[in-house]
Design a protein around this motif. Structure first.
Motif, mmCIF file in Angstrom:
data_model
loop_
_atom_site.group_PDB
_atom_site.id
_atom_site.type_symbol
_atom_site.label_atom_id
_atom_site.label_comp_id
_atom_site.label_asym_id
_atom_site.label_seq_id
_atom_site.Cartn_x
_atom_site.Cartn_y
_atom_site.Cartn_z
ATOM 1 N N PRO A 325 -38.817 10.507 -43.188
ATOM 2 C CA PRO A 325 -39.396 11.171 -44.493
ATOM 3 C C PRO A 325 -39.454 12.649 -44.176
ATOM 4 O O PRO A 325 -39.893 13.105 -42.911
ATOM 5 C CB PRO A 325 -40.683 10.353 -44.734
ATOM 6 C CG PRO A 325 -40.493 9.102 -43.896
ATOM 7 C CD PRO A 325 -39.476 9.468 -42.756
ATOM 8 N N GLU A 326 -39.549 13.440 -45.300
ATOM 9 C CA GLU A 326 -39.624 14.967 -45.148
ATOM 10 C C GLU A 326 -41.219 15.176 -44.790
ATOM 11 O O GLU A 326 -42.064 14.423 -45.237
ATOM 12 C CB GLU A 326 -39.417 15.726 -46.313
ATOM 13 C CG GLU A 326 -37.945 15.520 -46.602
ATOM 14 C CD GLU A 326 -37.623 16.216 -47.999
ATOM 15 O OE1 GLU A 326 -38.538 16.887 -48.639
ATOM 16 O OE2 GLU A 326 -36.412 16.217 -48.428
ATOM 17 N N GLY A 327 -41.283 16.309 -43.778
ATOM 18 C CA GLY A 327 -42.654 16.420 -43.362
ATOM 19 C C GLY A 327 -43.387 15.503 -42.367
ATOM 20 O O GLY A 327 -44.653 15.863 -42.162
ATOM 21 N N TRP A 328 -42.360 14.733 -41.615
ATOM 22 C CA TRP A 328 -42.818 14.138 -40.664
ATOM 23 C C TRP A 328 -43.150 15.070 -39.445
ATOM 24 O O TRP A 328 -42.280 15.841 -39.048
ATOM 25 C CB TRP A 328 -41.553 12.971 -40.210
ATOM 26 C CG TRP A 328 -42.357 12.035 -39.052
ATOM 27 C CD1 TRP A 328 -42.250 12.213 -37.776
ATOM 28 C CD2 TRP A 328 -42.631 10.638 -39.375
ATOM 29 N NE1 TRP A 328 -42.745 11.158 -37.396
ATOM 30 C CE2 TRP A 328 -42.981 10.086 -38.106
ATOM 31 C CE3 TRP A 328 -42.869 9.957 -40.461
ATOM 32 C CZ2 TRP A 328 -43.512 8.893 -38.245
ATOM 33 C CZ3 TRP A 328 -43.133 8.558 -40.448
ATOM 34 C CH2 TRP A 328 -43.536 8.247 -39.126
ATOM 35 N N LEU A 329 -44.384 15.021 -38.809
ATOM 36 C CA LEU A 329 -44.691 15.929 -37.785
ATOM 37 C C LEU A 329 -44.391 14.879 -36.441
ATOM 38 O O LEU A 329 -45.093 14.385 -35.846
ATOM 39 C CB LEU A 329 -46.170 16.024 -37.970
ATOM 40 C CG LEU A 329 -46.602 16.575 -39.261
ATOM 41 C CD1 LEU A 329 -48.025 16.880 -38.977
ATOM 42 C CD2 LEU A 329 -45.875 17.857 -39.444
ATOM 43 N N GLU A 332 -46.685 16.033 -33.654
ATOM 44 C CA GLU A 332 -48.268 15.916 -33.294
ATOM 45 C C GLU A 332 -48.611 14.466 -33.049
ATOM 46 O O GLU A 332 -47.945 13.472 -33.521
ATOM 47 C CB GLU A 332 -48.808 15.993 -34.765
ATOM 48 C CG GLU A 332 -48.813 17.466 -35.052
ATOM 49 C CD GLU A 332 -49.850 18.445 -34.539
ATOM 50 O OE1 GLU A 332 -50.630 17.596 -33.907
ATOM 51 O OE2 GLU A 332 -49.421 19.654 -34.317
ATOM 52 N N PRO A 333 -49.342 14.157 -32.074
ATOM 53 C CA PRO A 333 -49.867 12.687 -31.853
ATOM 54 C C PRO A 333 -50.615 12.166 -32.942
ATOM 55 O O PRO A 333 -51.234 12.714 -33.359
ATOM 56 C CB PRO A 333 -50.538 12.842 -30.414
ATOM 57 C CG PRO A 333 -51.279 14.171 -30.356
ATOM 58 C CD PRO A 333 -50.353 14.996 -31.201
ATOM 59 N N GLU A 334 -50.606 10.606 -32.846
ATOM 60 C CA GLU A 334 -51.479 10.048 -34.080
ATOM 61 C C GLU A 334 -52.925 10.204 -33.784
ATOM 62 O O GLU A 334 -53.725 10.299 -34.618
ATOM 63 C CB GLU A 334 -51.054 8.611 -33.950
ATOM 64 C CG GLU A 334 -49.761 8.528 -34.388
ATOM 65 C CD GLU A 334 -49.284 6.942 -34.534
ATOM 66 O OE1 GLU A 334 -50.446 5.973 -34.940
ATOM 67 O OE2 GLU A 334 -48.118 6.382 -34.306
ATOM 68 N N PRO A 369 -46.576 12.435 -44.029
ATOM 69 C CA PRO A 369 -45.983 10.857 -44.304
ATOM 70 C C PRO A 369 -46.256 10.064 -42.800
ATOM 71 O O PRO A 369 -46.212 8.729 -42.875
ATOM 72 C CB PRO A 369 -44.527 11.096 -44.357
ATOM 73 C CG PRO A 369 -44.331 12.538 -44.006
ATOM 74 C CD PRO A 369 -45.403 13.224 -44.414
ATOM 75 N N GLY A 370 -46.275 10.912 -41.566
ATOM 76 C CA GLY A 370 -46.546 10.388 -40.131
ATOM 77 C C GLY A 370 -46.378 11.339 -39.145
ATOM 78 O O GLY A 370 -45.885 12.508 -39.305
#
Length: 611
Positions: A325-329, A332-334, A369-370
């Motif tokens: 998905p677009e914008g998936w980081l 960055e940790p959850e 998104p994630g």
């Protein structure tokens, strides 16, 4: 008229239902009054006077207690109303299979009234100690011999503090030469054990008798089948209940609570294990043959795995169509350390280790998104089939489940008279309980039902009357009556539901009747709004529509009449024109003028019809 008649019928039904409910309730009260006839007697006066509670009198009846006295021959009867343990022996024995601290029968017994007694002067035997072993016994006035007379055992129990785990059963001790009441304990020989027992949610009412094997001379316990009746209320309502056991010479038995049968059967058919052993038994020396095949299904030996069956195919495969998905980081940790967390002041790193802030959800991931490394999701593999197995088929060599062969039972015997048990010479209570203040009263062992019933009426009957008179309010008495007679719930529902239903129907159908009464009497009618105004508007609109339809019909009829008149006039004019033409042709013939052609005549007719 129809509405008025219907209303009167509903009122009549309502009155009949109320009268029926009142009659049923009154009948119940009369039955209770007949059963609970009070015996009022002064202690110094032997003349008894029967007095029935007035059904309409608000104060409860006064019940004066008098110790019951057997009216016939009994083997044993005890009411404890002398206030002492006369004839009763408290055991000094110890249990064989228990630690020294708990092996003693050191539970306390007292003769006293119930804590919340409603029948002053009525005393009983009370188990006083909690979580201790208790044992007490007394010799019968005369031993009971099982011959041609029935055996009836009856006594009362009240769990004053409820019952957590423990028993309130009695043992009828066997007549033996070595019976010593001071040494009465759990292994003392008994003939019958009977009474309530409860632990957890298991509510039991024991009836056990020890049967002597005529071949070996050994005794074996026979347990009656469990009752189908729910016994919970007898253990939890803190009321005095009457427990009775009736054994008959024909081997039939009955178990009763409050003079109601809760279990019954036959000693030959309804005991576990059965009194008589089976004639045949399985041969203990018989063994299953090694080649005995008891498999009903086997794998098909002729089945072959298909060539395209891939056992190595995985059950899940990566989804080839998945896109990150677009914008998936990815970076960055959850979860991240809580920036607002602080190390506690009493944190000792030597004892507790290095302090770390607790983890919380990464706030940057809430709008994305994630977070974290993106992985292709897995989906089911359409080509997955798993490990191949041959299909199962019926086993052609199946021989069934093997069982040992039957042989004659060497221990078989047939006792057709198990009622003829070992004679009884004493009665005892050998109990352990987690509840205290269990109240026992009015023991009787007898063969005469009339004597036992009178004993119950003079003892337990008075208790029930006294407890019933102390019931709080009519509702409480109705609920208690329904507990004893479940069918009363149907009567209560009918008495309450039917009048409510009839009142609703009466209210819903009463408006039109009221309007009719206003019209008849010309009485002043109050202003009615809401539904009546809407009804009037609807009536006016309907009238207008009907009038419009009538006008439309009249106009149609007029137009139809006019059209018919015009058509008739046209036809008359056409006929007159044709007659004139015929006259003109004749005149011309007479004068010698040439006749017009048929075409001209047709044109002339057409012109005349057009005109």
């Amino acid at each position: 008229m129809f509405c008025n008649r219907r209303t009167m019928e509903l009122k009549l039904w309502l009155v009949l239902v109320l009268l029926f409910g009142t009659a049923v309730a009154h009948a119940e009260d009369e039955d209770e009054d007949d059963d609970d006839t009070d015996i009022v007697e002064d202690e110094d006066d032997e003349n008894s006077v029967e007095s029935k509670t007035e059904p309409s009198s608000p104060p409860p009846p006064k019940v004066t207690y008098r110790a019951p006295v057997p009216i016939g021959i009994v083997n044993f009867a005890e009411s404890f109303d002398k206030g002492m343990l006369e004839g009763w022996i408290v055991s000094k024995a110890k249990k064989d299979d228990a630690d020294e601290d708990i092996a003693k029968y050191d539970g306390k017994w007292e003769v006293e009234e119930m804590k919340n007694t409603k029948l002053y002067g009525d005393k009983g035997l009370v188990l006083k100690s909690r979580a201790k072993h208790h044992a007490i016994s007394a010799l019968l006035d005369q031993p009971f011999i099982f011959d041609s007379k029935p055996l009836i055992i009856q006594y009362e129990v009240n769990f004053q503090n409820g019952i957590e785990c423990g028993g309130a059963y009695i043992k009828l001790l066997s007549k033996t030469k070595d019976l010593v009441l001071e040494k009465f304990y759990d292994k003392t020989s008994y003939t019958i054990m009977f009474g309530p027992d409860k632990c957890g949610e298991d509510y039991k009412l024991h009836f056990i008798f020890r049967h002597k094997n005529p071949k070996t001379g050994k005794y074996e316990e026979k347990h009656a089948k469990r009752s189908d009746v729910d016994l919970k209320s007898y253990y939890t309502d803190k009321k005095t209940h009457l427990y009775s056991l009736v054994l008959n010479p024909d081997n039939s038995f009955q178990v009763l609570i409050d003079q109601t049968v809760v279990n019954s059967g036959n000693l030959l058919e309804d005991m576990t294990p059965p009194v008589n052993p089976p004639k045949e038994i399985e041969d203990p020396d018989d063994q299953k043959p090694e080649d005995w095949d008891e498999r009903p299904k086997i794998p098909d030996p002729n089945a072959v795995k298909p060539d395209d069956w891939d056992e190595d195919a995985p059950a899940k495969i990566p989804d080839e169509n998945a896109v990150k998905p677009e914008g998936w980081l990815d970076s960055e940790p959850e979860y991240v350390p809580d920036p607002d967390a602080e190390k506690p002041d009493d944190w000792d790193e030597e004892m507790d280790g290095a302090w770390e802030a607790p983890q919380i959800a990464n706030p940057l991931c809430e709008s994305a998104p994630g977070c974290g490394p993106w992985k292709v999701p897995m989906i089911d593999n359409p080509d997955y089939k798993g490990k191949w197995k041959a299909p199962m088929i019926d086993n052609p060599n199946y021989q069934g489940v093997w069982k040992p062969r039957k042989i004659s039972n060497p221990d078989y015997f047939e006792d057709l008279h198990p009622f003829k048990m070992t004679p009884i010479s004493a009665i005892g209570l050998e109990l352990w309980s987690m509840s205290s203040d269990i109240f026992f009263d009015n023991f009787i062992v007898c063969s005469d039902k009339a004597v036992v019933d009178q004993w119950a009426s003079d003892g337990w009957g008075l208790k029930r009357t006294a407890e019933g008179s102390a019931e709080s309010g009519v509702v409480g008495q109705l609920m208690s009556a329904a507990e004893e007679r479940p069918w009363l719930w149907i009567v209560y529902i009918l008495i309450i539901a039917l009048p409510v239903f009839l009142v609703i129907v009466f209210c819903c159908t009463g408006k039109k009747d009221a309007a009719a009464e206003y019209k008849k009497t010309d009485a002043p009618q109050p202003d009615v709004k809401g539904e009546e105004e809407e009804d009037q508007k609807e009536d006016e609109e309907l009238k207008k529509e009907e009038e419009g339809e009538e006008k439309t019909n009249e106009e149609k009829q007029k137009s139809d009449t006019e059209d018919a008149t015009e058509n008739a006039n046209q036809e008359e004019e056409e006929e007159e024109g044709e007659e004139e033409e015929d006259d003109q042709v004749e005149q011309r013939k007479e004068k010698g003028a040439p006749e017009k052609s048929s075409a001209e005549q047709v044109e002339k007719k057409d012109d005349s019809s057009t005109n």
